[in-house]
Write an enzyme that holds these catalytic residues in place. Structure first.
Site, PDB file in Angstrom:
ATOM      1  N   GLY A 151       0.812  -1.184   0.036  1.00 16.16           N
ATOM      2  CA  GLY A 151      -0.008   0.101   0.151  1.00 16.16           C
ATOM      3  C   GLY A 151       0.869   1.209   0.060  1.00 16.16           C
ATOM      4  O   GLY A 151       1.259   1.809  -1.103  1.00 16.16           O
ATOM      5  N   SER A 173       5.120  -5.842  -2.470  1.00 15.43           N
ATOM      6  CA  SER A 173       5.223  -4.317  -2.878  1.00 15.43           C
ATOM      7  C   SER A 173       5.809  -3.702  -1.620  1.00 15.43           C
ATOM      8  O   SER A 173       6.749  -3.876  -1.370  1.00 15.43           O
ATOM      9  CB  SER A 173       3.394  -4.166  -3.154  1.00 15.43           C
ATOM     10  OG  SER A 173       3.437  -2.872  -3.634  1.00 15.43           O
ATOM     11  N   TYR A 174       4.897  -2.682  -1.248  1.00 16.95           N
ATOM     12  CA  TYR A 174       5.702  -1.860   0.013  1.00 16.95           C
ATOM     13  C   TYR A 174       5.866  -2.596   1.334  1.00 16.95           C
ATOM     14  O   TYR A 174       6.707  -2.193   1.875  1.00 16.95           O
ATOM     15  CB  TYR A 174       4.490  -0.881   0.507  1.00 16.95           C
ATOM     16  CG  TYR A 174       4.940   0.191   1.182  1.00 16.95           C
ATOM     17  CD1 TYR A 174       5.834   1.156   0.586  1.00 16.95           C
ATOM     18  CD2 TYR A 174       4.786   0.186   2.390  1.00 16.95           C
ATOM     19  CE1 TYR A 174       6.637   2.313   1.388  1.00 16.95           C
ATOM     20  CE2 TYR A 174       5.269   1.060   3.154  1.00 16.95           C
ATOM     21  CZ  TYR A 174       6.194   2.336   2.756  1.00 16.95           C
ATOM     22  OH  TYR A 174       6.790   3.131   3.426  1.00 16.95           O
ATOM     23  N   ASP A 212       5.355  -6.509 -14.597  1.00 17.62           N
ATOM     24  CA  ASP A 212       5.012  -5.627 -13.461  1.00 17.62           C
ATOM     25  C   ASP A 212       5.828  -4.248 -13.642  1.00 17.62           C
ATOM     26  O   ASP A 212       7.077  -4.199 -13.770  1.00 17.62           O
ATOM     27  CB  ASP A 212       5.290  -5.926 -12.052  1.00 17.62           C
ATOM     28  CG  ASP A 212       4.861  -4.723 -11.079  1.00 17.62           C
ATOM     29  OD1 ASP A 212       3.893  -3.859 -11.254  1.00 17.62           O
ATOM     30  OD2 ASP A 212       5.825  -4.551  -9.831  1.00 17.62           O
ATOM     31  N   HIS A 248       2.321  -7.762 -10.701  1.00 19.70           N
ATOM     32  CA  HIS A 248       2.813  -7.308  -9.585  1.00 19.70           C
ATOM     33  C   HIS A 248       2.550  -8.378  -8.602  1.00 19.70           C
ATOM     34  O   HIS A 248       3.408  -8.592  -7.590  1.00 19.70           O
ATOM     35  CB  HIS A 248       2.010  -5.830  -9.315  1.00 19.70           C
ATOM     36  CG  HIS A 248       2.734  -5.362  -7.975  1.00 19.70           C
ATOM     37  ND1 HIS A 248       4.127  -5.021  -7.992  1.00 19.70           N
ATOM     38  CD2 HIS A 248       2.091  -5.015  -6.978  1.00 19.70           C
ATOM     39  CE1 HIS A 248       4.074  -4.176  -6.620  1.00 19.70           C
ATOM     40  NE2 HIS A 248       3.119  -4.534  -6.024  1.00 19.70           N
TER      41      HIS A 248
END
Length: 445
Positions: A97, A161-162, A366, A418
């Site tokens: 996020g 991801s984050y 991605d 992703h």
């Protein structure tokens, strides 16, 4: 495999499972007078989840208070392994996020045992299920008190991801705290997919990938290379760089940055907060936040399902109070997030020296945290190669490529965006099994 625990926390949502997978979900502030102090896991047993297919494993959901003074709690969803749960390791799954749900993404779209029907009315089985850091650490201690039989299991953290920023930070915290005479967490390693790692290298990789995949022109690429100094952390520090970077981000608004070669959802009810929303400002020192992931329509299905009062009641979410307008990402956290180390590379070096098992993988279609970003970031470690670049195979086909270093394995997924488990569920399950077993990816057909 094992159990998975998903924890929804301030940073994002998580999933805990055995494997066990546990997703941790966003922090929730609960009225102190309603707080429960019963450390019996059976009170969190999920028994009447709408539309759930018949399964042979138990799963639990509920809250663990991490700050009694302010009544702050983290929500978790815990799945036992589908077979021999007493023998399996424990895995904590965290989405990114920042502020996005490990339930809405990880549990529902990627690695959890159930996926949501397209009308949001029920669930179906997923045949490829993978059955803030201080707050998360406190959560783990209290969760182990709630489920004491798992205290000594091998423990792994996984995310994408984050989560590439806060999974290593959490692993470092656990490693450091294990030196003190408190509850020992048997941390063995972590696994990260398409992770944000080093802001400067993430930027360089994002730009070079966009150019090499014909998203931006030669001219835009040249301007960025000549005018942007990503090591200073601010691409909007001069007009030439700012305009060229804005052009890159504008081009990505036309397609799905998380999956270059798939269609976008054109009938999403979440168009106002969909996957192409870009958030940044000239004062920010962070990478721009771009919401969502593969197929925004999947987000709609999850939003419909998890806003149902009967689903919330079954998951022990709301103390019999219907929580309205649940969304897959917390946009307030997303917009205002500022706590981010520019690079996690020093933590990698520390934990590699400590002997933890560290694997990193990248879906190669991605554009948000592309394979080039990860290669640039890992290159900064300057690790000796122990097994050279080569393909790995799944069901006699090339699943991707991998290379082994002293203390780290890096693998790619051919044709995955992703959120790799969404695109390549069978292949990602095979990688996960190899990671837990400490075995190399299969390099023969």
């Amino acid at each position: 495999m094992g159990f998975v625990l998903k924890v929804m926390g301030f940073l994002g949502w998580a999933l805990l499972s055995l494997i066990a997978i546990v997703p941790v979900v966003a922090a929730r502030h609960r009225p102190w007078s309603h707080s429960k102090k019963v450390n019996i896991s059976e009170e969190d047993l999920v028994t009447e989840l709408a539309g759930q297919p018949k399964v042979e494993f138990s799963h639990y959901a509920g809250y663990v208070t991490v700050n009694e003074k302010h009544g702050r709690a983290l929500f978790y969803w815990f799945y036992e392994a589908s077979s021999h749960p007493e023998e399996k390791p424990l895995v904590l799954w965290l989405n990114g996020g920042p502020g996005c749900s490990s339930v809405g993404y990880g549990a529902t779209q990627e690695i959890g045992p159930f996926t949501v029907d397209t009308d949001g009315s029920g669930l179906k089985l997923n045949p490829y299920s993978w059955n803030r850091a201080k707050d998360t650490y406190i959560f783990l201690h209290k969760w182990f008190n709630k489920f004491p039989t798992y205290r000594h299991r091998s423990f792994y953290i996984a995310g994408e991801s984050y989560a590439g920023k806060y999974v290593p930070e959490l692993a470092e915290l656990i490693y450091d705290m294990n030196k003190h005479p408190s509850l020992h967490i048997n941390l063995k390693g972590f696994l990260l997919g398409n992770p944000e790692t080093s802001d400067a290298d993430d930027w360089r990789g994002m730009v070079d990938y966009a150019w090499s995949h014909a998203v931006i022109s030669d001219e835009t690429h040249k301007i960025i290379k000549e005018s942007c100094n990503f090591d200073k952390g601010d691409p909007w520090s001069n007009d030439s760089c700012s305009q060229a970077v804005d052009e890159l981000l504008n081009q990505y608004k036309e397609i799905d940055i998380y999956s270059l070669y798939t269609s976008v959802c054109t009938n999403s009810t979440s168009s106002n907060d969909g996957s192409m929303q870009v958030m940044y400002n000239s004062k920010s020192k962070m990478m721009p936040r771009i919401m969502g992931g593969y197929d925004p329509c999947l987000d709609d299905y999850a939003k419909t399902f998890y806003n149902r009062p009967d689903v919330q009641k079954a998951l022990h979410v709301s103390d019999d109070l219907h929580l309205k307008n649940w969304s897959i990402c917390n946009y307030k956290i997303f917009r205002e997030w500022s706590e981010s180390r520019p690079s996690i590379v020093p933590i990698y070096k520390k934990l590699i020296a400590a002997g933890l098992r560290i694997w990193v993988y990248s879906g190669d279609t991605d554009g948000r945290v592309p394979v080039l970003s990860t290669r640039y970031s890992l290159g900064a470690l300057e690790l000796p190669i122990t097994r050279a670049w080569r393909p790995w195979y799944h069901q006699k086909q090339v699943g991707g490529w991998f290379q082994e270093y002293e203390g780290l394995t890096f693998a790619t997924f051919r044709g995955a965006g992703h959120a790799v488990p969404t695109f390549k569920p069978s292949e990602s399950l095979a990688l996960f099994a190899s990671f837990l077993a400490g075995e190399s990816m299969p390099s023969e057909r």
